[in-house]
Design a protein around this motif. Structure first.
Motif: not given
Length: 424
Positions: A74-93
């Protein structure tokens, strides 16, 4: 591996290292649409792959480990979608509820005679009510249950995928939604087989089962609080509209910003589908493992079911491919190189060959020292003839290259004659 180490590696180090590198590389990634496409497809496929493997695992920690791989997708998918802040939040969550699940699993394992096979557990809700509560909280947060921590990043990633209105976005949305349902199924399969079903372990293990000490209870309680409230409190800071919390730390091209579409333009069913699939998966797991357990058994009583079970339990048989076609071939190649090249050609040409050649040459030269004066006179005569030939070579052979050789040998011969003991 000790459970606290598993919690640290899976929840923090393992996930953060690769994701952080991709996040910090956002200025490079944003200018390569092909790279973003590959990252999106890889992330979505990885999430689905790990979820299907987690469905049939029987090791308590391995199920949670496959869940980590799925969330990493999911996190890598968010990066591919250019949503880096969402990916980082999912890392923390993810760090909160995954550490909670691993520490809860460790509390179960250590309290139940180090048993990790979920088929040999069951009925532990009466013996470990606090551990059950914390693991239930972690599982619900992992499922992206609305208003728990995981919901504010995982559900948003899936919505952002559809908000791209592209092939890769639709692909990621479909696989992400299916993965959400599979995640709910194997999470509640774990909860059911460990805590809710009839006891399947030895009596003595149940008699010795007890809640863990305060050194574990306090971290479990704190992680449970974060798994419930962190997303609600900090979501606007990380992924809120027009939030400048990350400033210039991450770069998103204006054309790739799809947060507004994900928030306001998606149909309601698209937004609700992942949550509905999660609810369906969790309900199905509880029903199958409580009301109709024979159905699961019947699935693997035929050849096709056994093949599917072996395929998913064996991680798509990747290990077999690695072992048979990569590792074994690599070992065979290494053996050939060691025997033929290292201990063969290199040693014969190099150390062994050189030393043997020098030794043989020395022995052959030493044989010239016979102690017979007539032999020495022959050497002197042959040397003199060779010297005369080299001196008069330009007359016999008209070549310019021999001139330099002739002069060099004359100088060497003159030096030997001058330094010879007979003239001293």
């Amino acid at each position: 591996m000790p459970t606290p180490v598993s919690a640290l590696i899976h929840a923090a180090t393992l996930v953060t290292a690769g994701l952080y590198l991709l996040l910090r590389s956002s200025p490079l990634l944003e200018y390569s649409s092909t790279t973003l496409l590959i990252i999106t497809l890889t992330g979505a496929t990885t999430a689905f792959f790990a979820a299907t493997c987690g469905l049939v695992q029987n090791d308590l920690k391995r199920i949670i480990a496959f869940s980590t791989i799925s969330q990493l997708g999911y996190m890598v998918m968010a990066i591919g979608l250019s949503q880096y802040n969402v990916a980082l939040m999912h890392v923390i969550n993810h760090a909160f509820f995954k550490a909670l699940l691993f520490l809860g699993a460790g509390a179960v394992i250590h309290s139940f005679s180090d048993q990790q096979d979920i088929r040999r557990l069951g009925g532990l809700i009466r013996f470990l009510p606090f551990t059950y509560t914390t693991m239930l909280v972690g599982s619900l947060s992992l499922l992206a249950t609305p208003w728990l921590t995981g919901f504010y990043s995982k559900d948003l990633i899936i919505e952002l995928a559809y908000g791209q209105y592209s092939f890769s976005g639709t692909y990621a949305y479909i696989l992400g939604s299916i993965t959400a349902g599979l995640t709910a199924f194997y999470s509640f399969r774990l909860i059911s087989l460990v805590f809710l079903t009839v006891p399947n372990g030895p009596k003595q293990a149940y008699l010795n089962t007890h809640e863990t000490n305060n050194k574990v209870i306090i971290p479990l309680f704190l992680l449970a609080l974060f798994s419930i409230f962190f997303g609600f409190i900090f979501s606007d800071l990380f992924v809120g509209m027009a939030s400048d919390f990350f400033s210039n730390a991450m770069f998103i091209k204006p054309n790739n910003i799809s947060l507004i579409e994900a928030e306001f333009s998606l149909p309601l069913i698209i937004k609700l589908l992942p949550a509905l699939l999660s609810l369906f998966g969790a309900s199905l797991a509880i029903f199958l493992y409580h009301k109709s357990p024979t159905f699961i058994i019947d699935l693997t009583n035929n050849l096709i079911g056994q093949k599917f079970y072996t395929f998913f339990n064996g991680k798509y048989l990747f290990d077999i491919i690695y072992n048979n076609y990569i590792i074994n071939k690599g070992l065979e190649l290494g053996y050939i190189i060691s025997k033929v090249l290292d201990r063969g050609i290199i040693e014969m040409v190099g150390p062994n060959g050189l030393s043997q050649t020098l030794t043989n040459t020395g022995k052959n030269i030493s044989k010239l020292d016979t102690g017979v004066i007539t032999t020495y006179s022959i050497y002197i005569t042959l040397s003199l003839l060779s010297l005369i030939f080299l001196i008069f070579a330009p007359i016999l052979i008209d070549t310019s290259l021999l001139n330099e050789i002739r002069l060099f040998i004359i100088y060497i011969a003159a030096l030997i004659i001058v330094l010879s003991p007979s003239n001293s």
